[in-house]
Design an enzyme around this catalytic site. Structure first.
Site: not given
Length: 474
Positions: A103, A321
């Site tokens: 709404t 890494s």
């Protein structure tokens, strides 16, 4: 910090409230901003644009039926066009987390369009005249048919304009790799154990076919989404709407969007049932699961480079890494895996939200919209990045693949029709125990001639059906 922007006073049934002076929204939108301070996820922009479409179609229909003054209606239509274009997107600040019927978002659209229309007519913001957000912009509508209709329109558009092209791009690249690798022989695997030979092209063609199937399933799901409940108003009875409004507004929507929308045959049912969204979400989950499976395979096949499968090479994209120099990870497949996990979770959210509807309305449509649009957007981006940043650059370790076939025990399967299952099993067992080759043991046992064995074990022959000689096994 700059000075706080000036405000104006707008009013609703709860009384006056301050609204930023330069914003087109009104009292109801402002109350929602202050009430629902939960997260940061705003209503998806495709849904905002779709509200512009829905409100424009409603205004055109109401004008044609004599329900809306032509001058006011024309201003509403012009304001709607600005919503559709995205020009007013910053005036839709509401979060997903609001009342379940949407709404507040519907009223956000009504207020923005009304205020902009009034401005076009030379009137100040906040007066709600001559164009009123409820009486004119929301004429013949309720949030209960406006919000789901906007969802349907936006969803169909996003599927056809973004996700299907994204899937098509990935499908195209996978098919190109299938062609490139058509003559690359390798060993297939079942349950991660050596199986029988195939080509790398065959492996990639399965991925292309899987996604091609899902393109068709998405198109089918989109057909269900084309059914709308606009004209249902509050619960599907059509209260406060002109008798001819539902049919006419549907035609106007089709003209504006190019989407052949249809009015649901039972508007009461359509106002409470979210089955079409469950269906679509299930297809999105299916796409996600298949994409994840493909990415799992790519990660396995490229594992290594020295101690893994090492059959294919993914294009290196970034350091893998912070401690192991030179390590490169399959970052693109990993990203797409994570997208898939999210989409599968979104499907569960949609399922629960659709199931939780009660009586004449489902009051959980904002979270359905949020989940669906996230899934569509992220799947689209995932397909494109997987295609362009990963699959397109994959190369094959051809020599290693062929060598794995030649030393495989699995090729003994091809000898079943010639030496029988029992002999083939014995040969496989000895090959495994001794480390010797299958062909060497078959010849040593006199089970086949060298010429016959060489013909049967040609890797190229092993990767497709072939007619077998009619003979009685010993």
């Amino acid at each position: 910090m700059g000075e706080r922007a000036s405000t104006r006073i707008e009013r609703d049934s709860f009384g006056p409230i301050e609204v930023p002076a330069d914003r087109y929204w009104g009292a109801q939108t402002q109350r929602s901003i202050e009430l629902f301070r939960i997260g940061t996820e705003r209503m998806p922009e495709p849904l905002v644009r779709a509200f512009g479409v829905q409100k424009k179609a409603a205004a055109l229909a109401n004008m044609a039926l004599g329900e809306l003054d032509a001058k006011l209606g024309a201003a509403v239509v012009r304001a709607c066009d600005e919503v559709i274009s995205g020009k007013l997107v910053d005036h839709f600040p509401l979060l997903v987390w609001q009342t379940g019927s949407g709404t507040q978002t519907n009223m956000n659209a009504n207020e923005v369009i009304a205020n902009r229309a009034n401005e076009m007519l030379g009137e100040p913001l906040g007066q709600r005249k001559p164009v009123h957000p409820n009486d004119h912009v929301n004429r013949g509508q309720s949030s209960n048919d406006s919000f789901p209709t906007a969802m349907h329109i936006a969803t169909v558009a996003e599927i056809h304009d973004t996700l299907l092209p994204g899937l098509a791009r990935l499908h195209e690249v996978l098919q190109a790799k299938a062609t490139e690798f058509a003559g690359v022989v390798k060993l297939g695997r079942t349950q991660l154990q050596d199986a029988v030979p195939m080509t790398l092209g065959q492996e990639f063609s399965t991925y292309a076919t899987m996604l091609g199937e899902d393109e068709e399933r998405l198109k089918e799901a989109a057909l269900l989404i084309r059914e709308i409940n606009l004209g249902a108003t509050a619960i599907g009875t059509g209260i406060n709407a002109h008798p001819d409004y539902a049919g006419l507004v549907c035609r106007r929507l089709a003209e504006i969007t190019g989407i052949p929308v249809v009015t649901a045959p039972n508007l009461i049912e359509a106002t409470q049932d979210c089955g079409a969204f469950i269906q679509l979400s299930g297809v999105l989950k299916r796409v996600a699961a298949k994409l994840s499976k493909v990415c799992n395979d790519l990660r396995l096949l490229s594992s290594g480079p020295r101690a893994g499968f090492g059959e294919i090479n993914l294009p290196p994209r970034q350091a893998g890494s912070s401690i192991m120099p030179g390590k490169v990870n399959p970052v693109i497949p990993e990203v797409v895996n994570q997208i898939a996990f999210e989409v599968i979770g979104n499907d569960m959210t949609v399922t629960f939200a659709a199931e939780a509807g009660q009586l004449q309305l489902n009051a959980f449509e904002p979270i359905i919209a949020h989940s669906l649009f996230k899934s569509v957007l992220h799947l689209t981006k995932g397909c494109v990045v997987l295609a362009d940043r990963c699959v397109d650059g994959i190369t094959a370790n051809r020599d290693a693949l062929r060598a794995s076939v030649e030393r495989s025990i699995g090729i003994v399967t091809a000898l079943n029709p010639y030496i029988g299952y029992a002999h083939a099993t014995d040969v496989a067992a000895e090959a495994h125990a001794s480390g010797r080759g299958v062909a060497e043991i078959v010849l040593e046992r006199g089970l086949m001639t060298a010429e016959a064995l060489a013909e049967v074990l040609r890797p190229e022959v092993l990767t497709r059906p072939r007619a077998l000689p009619a003979r009685k096994l010993a």
